[in-house]
Design a protein around this motif. Structure first.
Motif, PDB file in Angstrom:
ATOM      1  N   ASN A  90       0.802  -1.228   0.000  1.00 47.05           N
ATOM      2  CA  ASN A  90       0.000   0.000   0.000  1.00 47.05           C
ATOM      3  C   ASN A  90       0.835   1.277   0.000  1.00 47.05           C
ATOM      4  O   ASN A  90       0.450   2.274  -0.592  1.00 47.05           O
ATOM      5  CB  ASN A  90      -0.913  -0.026   1.241  1.00 47.05           C
ATOM      6  CG  ASN A  90      -1.522   1.335   1.539  1.00 47.05           C
ATOM      7  OD1 ASN A  90      -2.471   1.759   0.887  1.00 47.05           O
ATOM      8  ND2 ASN A  90      -0.950   2.044   2.518  1.00 47.05           N
ATOM      9  N   TYR A 221      -8.418  -0.609  -7.231  1.00 45.82           N
ATOM     10  CA  TYR A 221      -8.555   0.844  -7.207  1.00 45.82           C
ATOM     11  C   TYR A 221      -9.711   1.141  -6.264  1.00 45.82           C
ATOM     12  O   TYR A 221     -10.868   0.847  -6.574  1.00 45.82           O
ATOM     13  CB  TYR A 221      -8.857   1.396  -8.612  1.00 45.82           C
ATOM     14  CG  TYR A 221      -9.189   2.868  -8.577  1.00 45.82           C
ATOM     15  CD1 TYR A 221      -8.274   3.793  -8.079  1.00 45.82           C
ATOM     16  CD2 TYR A 221     -10.424   3.344  -9.009  1.00 45.82           C
ATOM     17  CE1 TYR A 221      -8.580   5.144  -8.022  1.00 45.82           C
ATOM     18  CE2 TYR A 221     -10.740   4.691  -8.960  1.00 45.82           C
ATOM     19  CZ  TYR A 221      -9.810   5.589  -8.456  1.00 45.82           C
ATOM     20  OH  TYR A 221     -10.116   6.924  -8.392  1.00 45.82           O
ATOM     21  N   PRO A 222      -9.420   1.698  -5.076  1.00 49.00           N
ATOM     22  CA  PRO A 222     -10.486   1.831  -4.072  1.00 49.00           C
ATOM     23  C   PRO A 222     -11.413   3.016  -4.316  1.00 49.00           C
ATOM     24  O   PRO A 222     -12.393   3.184  -3.591  1.00 49.00           O
ATOM     25  CB  PRO A 222      -9.700   2.035  -2.771  1.00 49.00           C
ATOM     26  CG  PRO A 222      -8.423   2.698  -3.205  1.00 49.00           C
ATOM     27  CD  PRO A 222      -8.114   2.144  -4.581  1.00 49.00           C
ATOM     28  N   GLY A 223     -11.147   3.826  -5.350  1.00 51.79           N
ATOM     29  CA  GLY A 223     -11.878   5.073  -5.568  1.00 51.79           C
ATOM     30  C   GLY A 223     -10.932   6.239  -5.324  1.00 51.79           C
ATOM     31  O   GLY A 223      -9.788   6.041  -4.908  1.00 51.79           O
TER      32      GLY A 223
HETATM   33  P1  NAP Z   1      -0.940   8.322   2.308  1.00 49.31           P
HETATM   34  O1  NAP Z   1      -1.950   8.649   3.331  1.00 49.31           O
HETATM   35  O2  NAP Z   1       0.099   9.329   1.971  1.00 49.31           O
HETATM   36  O3  NAP Z   1      -0.277   6.942   2.700  1.00 49.31           O
HETATM   37  C1  NAP Z   1       0.935   6.534   2.156  1.00 49.31           C
HETATM   38  C2  NAP Z   1       1.665   5.718   3.176  1.00 49.31           C
HETATM   39  O4  NAP Z   1       2.898   5.290   2.589  1.00 49.31           O
HETATM   40  C3  NAP Z   1       2.029   6.518   4.438  1.00 49.31           C
HETATM   41  O5  NAP Z   1       1.869   5.675   5.551  1.00 49.31           O
HETATM   42  C4  NAP Z   1       3.497   6.807   4.213  1.00 49.31           C
HETATM   43  O6  NAP Z   1       4.263   6.948   5.398  1.00 49.31           O
HETATM   44  C5  NAP Z   1       3.925   5.537   3.511  1.00 49.31           C
HETATM   45  N1  NAP Z   1       5.235   5.689   2.896  1.00 49.31           N
HETATM   46  C6  NAP Z   1       5.657   6.633   2.027  1.00 49.31           C
HETATM   47  N2  NAP Z   1       6.963   6.436   1.752  1.00 49.31           N
HETATM   48  C7  NAP Z   1       7.366   5.351   2.444  1.00 49.31           C
HETATM   49  C8  NAP Z   1       8.585   4.665   2.585  1.00 49.31           C
HETATM   50  N3  NAP Z   1       9.697   5.066   1.954  1.00 49.31           N
HETATM   51  N4  NAP Z   1       8.635   3.584   3.394  1.00 49.31           N
HETATM   52  C9  NAP Z   1       7.538   3.175   4.082  1.00 49.31           C
HETATM   53  N5  NAP Z   1       6.354   3.792   3.989  1.00 49.31           N
HETATM   54  C10 NAP Z   1       6.272   4.870   3.186  1.00 49.31           C
HETATM   55  O7  NAP Z   1      -1.642   8.005   0.902  1.00 49.31           O
HETATM   56  P2  NAP Z   1      -2.899   7.090   0.503  1.00 49.31           P
HETATM   57  O8  NAP Z   1      -3.741   7.914  -0.383  1.00 49.31           O
HETATM   58  O9  NAP Z   1      -3.481   6.442   1.688  1.00 49.31           O
HETATM   59  O10 NAP Z   1      -2.192   6.020  -0.439  1.00 49.31           O
HETATM   60  C11 NAP Z   1      -2.108   4.653  -0.133  1.00 49.31           C
HETATM   61  C12 NAP Z   1      -2.071   3.868  -1.426  1.00 49.31           C
HETATM   62  O11 NAP Z   1      -3.277   4.036  -2.150  1.00 49.31           O
HETATM   63  C13 NAP Z   1      -0.956   4.259  -2.386  1.00 49.31           C
HETATM   64  O12 NAP Z   1      -0.405   3.100  -2.947  1.00 49.31           O
HETATM   65  C14 NAP Z   1      -1.670   5.042  -3.473  1.00 49.31           C
HETATM   66  O13 NAP Z   1      -1.000   4.956  -4.704  1.00 49.31           O
HETATM   67  C15 NAP Z   1      -2.986   4.301  -3.499  1.00 49.31           C
HETATM   68  N6  NAP Z   1      -4.109   5.034  -4.058  1.00 49.31           N
HETATM   69  C16 NAP Z   1      -4.509   6.208  -3.493  1.00 49.31           C
HETATM   70  C17 NAP Z   1      -5.581   6.874  -4.042  1.00 49.31           C
HETATM   71  C18 NAP Z   1      -6.076   8.153  -3.466  1.00 49.31           C
HETATM   72  O14 NAP Z   1      -6.970   8.750  -4.079  1.00 49.31           O
HETATM   73  N7  NAP Z   1      -5.557   8.636  -2.337  1.00 49.31           N
HETATM   74  C19 NAP Z   1      -6.245   6.343  -5.152  1.00 49.31           C
HETATM   75  C20 NAP Z   1      -5.795   5.143  -5.694  1.00 49.31           C
HETATM   76  C21 NAP Z   1      -4.746   4.494  -5.127  1.00 49.31           C
HETATM   77  P3  NAP Z   1       4.481   8.369   6.137  1.00 49.31           P
HETATM   78  O15 NAP Z   1       3.271   8.504   6.986  1.00 49.31           O
HETATM   79  O16 NAP Z   1       5.721   8.148   6.903  1.00 49.31           O
HETATM   80  O17 NAP Z   1       4.598   9.382   5.066  1.00 49.31           O
END
Ligand code: NAP
Length: 327
Positions: A90, A221-223
């Motif tokens: 993730n 893809y969760p949205g």
């Molecule tokens: P987020 O809140 O920024 O979560 C990302 C996580 O990854 C945070 O816990 C972050 O840690 C961690 N991370 C970043 N760099 C890292 C590293 N070098 N080592 C270990 N952990 C690391 O973003 P999110 O939106 O929940 O995203 C989660 C996933 O969903 C991602 O794969 C993203 O591509 C996917 N996604 C998101 C969306 C959306 O709309 N948000 C849509 C589709 C897919 P820190 O807290 O330390 O920064």
């Protein structure tokens, strides 16, 4: 649920956003979750704030941008000696305003190193542990912007995901190379490319290992979870407007809580036990919408390209020819 008998799942990047809420949902379903996070204090505070019971979680350090850290994490996890029922790839970083690429300790461009290389190595090293559990699942977060089969994947700003002929990986992916296709650095595209590579990794895991191990490999893809900290490096105006736009114009907005539930469903619900599937709930959200298997683009489903990507990546992350065989 007893920590030693509850099904066990590792969630990377569980300190915020989707990973944090997925952790909560899994723990509430009786799972034990290893929160694999680079900032363990932040993870602890976030888990407390969300009320995730202590006995349902263990926080372990990992920096997915560092191959050495990924290996150290796996060694520490193995010390517990337990089969692994789920792995959620993730964690991700999105740094669209960088002018120059940042580099991992190995010298690789940091978003591809973190989002893709780190998970590629982690997934391979943990295959043997997953293979020891029944109905184990390896779930990878994909995204619409890396799937040109869908409207969101066609958006030309800064460019659609495109790995080209993998020229950058063939050239070793260290300075001056910063993109998988070997072209000029575009940070927003580097993120999309890393997610396309992750989705290809999952499909290739399915092809190579599903029949041999029984492990279920899926992406989802969760949205559009437009208000997670993923967008923290985007311009402030974007951070304000994007959630509003997704809620009121596209209808694509999904709360962090619902996205976390969806991830937990794909990990734990019998309805998601099919391997090789990319799950989606569509781009316009509707109450009670069921998940469906979303087709992926020709770029993501090119089998020969996926094999080549796998082999090049295995070389760059220093993976031995043979990964641990399931017992
Ligand atoms: P987020 O809140 O920024 O979560 C990302 C996580 O990854 C945070 O816990 C972050 O840690 C961690 N991370 C970043 N760099 C890292 C590293 N070098 N080592 C270990 N952990 C690391 O973003 P999110 O939106 O929940 O995203 C989660 C996933 O969903 C991602 O794969 C993203 O591509 C996917 N996604 C998101 C969306 C959306 O709309 N948000 C849509 C589709 C897919 P820190 O807290 O330390 O920064």
């Amino acid at each position: 649920m007893n920590k030693d008998t509850a099904p066990l799942c590792i969630v990377t990047g569980a300190s915020s956003g989707i990973g944090l809420y997925a952790t909560k949902s899994l723990v509430m379903r009786g799972w034990h979750v290893v929160m694999a996070c680079r900032d363990t204090a932040k993870a602890q505070a976030a888990a407390r704030e969300l009320g995730i019971p202590e006995e349902g979680r263990t926080i372990m350090p990992i920096d997915l941008g560092s191959l050495a850290s990924v290996r150290a994490f796996v060694e520490a996890f193995r010390a517990a000696g337990r089969p692994l029922d789920g792995l959620v790839c993730n964690a991700a970083t999105y740094m669209p305003r960088l002018v120059e690429p940042l580099r991992s300790p190995e010298g690789y461009e940091l978003s591809v190193a973190t989002n893709y290389f780190g998970h590629f190595l982690l997934a391979n090293l943990l295959l043997g542990d997953l293979g020891r559990a029944r109905d184990a699942r390896l779930v990878t977060l994909g995204t619409v912007t890396a799937n040109s089969e869908e409207f969101g994947g066609k958006i030309p700003i800064p460019a659609p995901a495109d790995l080209g002929d993998l020229e950058g990986l063939k050239a070793g992916f260290t300075e001056p190379v910063a993109m998988i296709d070997g072209k000029a650095f575009k940070p927003g595209k580097a993120y999309k490319d890393s997610k396309l590579a992750c989705m290809m990794m999952s499909r290739e895991l399915h092809v190579r290992f599903h029949d041999r191990t029984g492990i279920v490999f899926t992406t989802l893809y969760p949205g559009c979870v437009a208000d997670t900290p993923l967008f923290r490096h985007a311009p402030r105006a974007f951070q304000r407007i994007f959630p509003w736009f997704q809620k009121n114009v596209t209808g694509g907005y999904v709360s962090q809580e619902l996205a976390g539930e969806r991830v937990a469903d794909v990990v734990a619900d019998p309805a998601f036990a099919r391997s090789g599937v990319h799950w989606s709930w569509g781009n316009r959200q509707r109450e009670g919408r069921e998940a469906f298997a979303q087709g992926l683009s020709p770029k993501a489903t090119d089998a020969a390209r996926a094999r080549e990507l796998w082999d090049l990546t295995a070389g760059l992350v220093g993976l031995e020819e043979r990964v641990a065989e399931p017992a």
